[in-house]
Design a protein around this motif. Structure first.
Motif, PDB file in Angstrom:
ATOM      1  N   ASP A 173      11.097  -0.375  -6.236  1.00 10.74           N
ATOM      2  CA  ASP A 173      10.885   0.620  -7.530  1.00 10.74           C
ATOM      3  C   ASP A 173      10.502   1.625  -7.471  1.00 10.74           C
ATOM      4  N   LEU A 174      11.088   2.661  -6.448  1.00  9.62           N
ATOM      5  CA  LEU A 174      10.250   4.032  -6.138  1.00  9.62           C
ATOM      6  C   LEU A 174      10.573   5.110  -7.316  1.00  9.62           C
ATOM      7  N   PRO A 175       9.561   5.603  -7.460  1.00  8.70           N
ATOM      8  CA  PRO A 175       9.801   7.035  -8.678  1.00  8.70           C
ATOM      9  C   PRO A 175      11.205   7.495  -8.694  1.00  8.70           C
ATOM     10  N   ASP A 176      11.672   8.460  -7.165  1.00 12.71           N
ATOM     11  CA  ASP A 176      12.610   9.193  -7.118  1.00 12.71           C
ATOM     12  C   ASP A 176      12.955   8.864  -5.576  1.00 12.71           C
ATOM     13  N   SER A 177      13.886   9.331  -5.662  1.00 10.42           N
ATOM     14  CA  SER A 177      14.850  10.212  -4.338  1.00 10.42           C
ATOM     15  C   SER A 177      13.899  10.047  -3.070  1.00 10.42           C
ATOM     16  N   VAL A 178      12.896  11.703  -3.409  1.00 11.90           N
ATOM     17  CA  VAL A 178      11.831  12.120  -2.703  1.00 11.90           C
ATOM     18  C   VAL A 178      11.171  11.093  -2.654  1.00 11.90           C
TER      19      VAL A 178
ATOM     20  N   GLN B 232       0.790  -1.001   0.237  1.00 12.32           N
ATOM     21  CA  GLN B 232      -0.254  -0.304  -0.411  1.00 12.32           C
ATOM     22  C   GLN B 232       1.228   1.171   0.168  1.00 12.32           C
ATOM     23  N   VAL B 233       1.879   0.867   1.411  1.00 14.09           N
ATOM     24  CA  VAL B 233       3.090   2.590   1.056  1.00 14.09           C
ATOM     25  C   VAL B 233       3.252   2.504  -0.501  1.00 14.09           C
ATOM     26  N   VAL B 234       3.895   1.123  -0.843  1.00 11.00           N
ATOM     27  CA  VAL B 234       4.753   1.961  -2.134  1.00 11.00           C
ATOM     28  C   VAL B 234       3.889   1.909  -3.523  1.00 11.00           C
ATOM     29  N   THR B 235       2.827   1.454  -3.884  1.00 12.88           N
ATOM     30  CA  THR B 235       1.688   1.713  -4.707  1.00 12.88           C
ATOM     31  C   THR B 235       1.281   2.838  -4.876  1.00 12.88           C
ATOM     32  N   GLY B 236       1.415   3.379  -3.317  1.00 15.74           N
ATOM     33  CA  GLY B 236       0.410   4.869  -3.295  1.00 15.74           C
ATOM     34  C   GLY B 236       1.787   6.101  -3.417  1.00 15.74           C
TER      35      GLY B 236
ATOM     36  N   HIS C 264      13.873   0.512  12.558  1.00 10.11           N
ATOM     37  CA  HIS C 264      15.092   0.779  11.706  1.00 10.11           C
ATOM     38  C   HIS C 264      15.226   0.622  10.725  1.00 10.11           C
ATOM     39  N   THR C 265      15.638   1.698   9.874  1.00 10.01           N
ATOM     40  CA  THR C 265      15.704   0.861   8.224  1.00 10.01           C
ATOM     41  C   THR C 265      16.754   1.375   6.958  1.00 10.01           C
ATOM     42  N   ARG C 266      17.578   1.433   6.229  1.00 12.20           N
ATOM     43  CA  ARG C 266      18.437   1.128   5.515  1.00 12.20           C
ATOM     44  C   ARG C 266      17.639   1.737   4.332  1.00 12.20           C
ATOM     45  N   ALA C 267      17.971   2.597   4.218  1.00 11.17           N
ATOM     46  CA  ALA C 267      17.715   2.664   1.719  1.00 11.17           C
ATOM     47  C   ALA C 267      19.300   2.534   0.651  1.00 11.17           C
TER      48      ALA C 267
ATOM     49  N   ALA D  18       8.674   8.181   2.442  1.00 17.07           N
ATOM     50  CA  ALA D  18       8.381   6.535   2.747  1.00 17.07           C
ATOM     51  C   ALA D  18       9.419   6.341   4.144  1.00 17.07           C
ATOM     52  N   SER D  19      11.057   6.939   4.107  1.00 14.75           N
ATOM     53  CA  SER D  19      11.549   6.317   5.026  1.00 14.75           C
ATOM     54  C   SER D  19      11.078   7.190   6.415  1.00 14.75           C
ATOM     55  N   LEU D  20      11.099   8.504   6.463  1.00 13.36           N
ATOM     56  CA  LEU D  20      10.869   9.380   7.525  1.00 13.36           C
ATOM     57  C   LEU D  20       9.225   8.645   8.079  1.00 13.36           C
TER      58      LEU D  20
END
Length: 106
Positions: free
Chosen positions: A58-63, A32-36, A79-82, A68-70
């Motif tokens: 796969d995401l459209p861009d770094s923003v 849901q998050v990623v497709t959103g 706790h995440t790392r991208a 999502a990360s924030l």
């Protein structure tokens, strides 16, 4: 579309949520998050050790990745790392670019 490797570890609260919802419940939330954000989940695996979860998205861009990360980090559940992933063609292109650089002390 840029690819990102996401590595995550659950906090105690996040682990309790995973135990309640199950892995497929968490997969639905991730989808849901990623497709959103206009992206797609390429792979999602649960693991044990330093990381509890490893994904390629796969995401459209770094923003979009930053948004999502924030949001996920603000939940306190993970706790995440991208890590941005580059294709072989992108590395070949980077290798062909001339960069002017002087090493420290040279």
């Amino acid at each position: 579309m840029p690819k990102f490797l996401i590595q995550a570890s659950y906090t105690c609260d996040g682990t309790r949520g995973l135990l309640r919802e199950g892995a497929s419940g968490r997969r639905a939330v991730v989808e849901q998050v990623v497709t959103g954000l206009g992206g797609r989940v390429e792979a999602m695996y649960f693991a044990f050790g330093a990381d509890d979860l490893v994904m390629i998205v796969d995401l459209p861009d770094s923003v979009s990745m930053a948004a999502a990360s924030l949001t996920v980090k603000a939940s306190g559940a993970l706790h995440t790392r991208a890590t941005p992933l580059l294709t072989l063609d992108e590395i070949d292109e980077a290798a062909r670019r001339e960069v002017s650089f002087r090493a420290p002390g040279a």
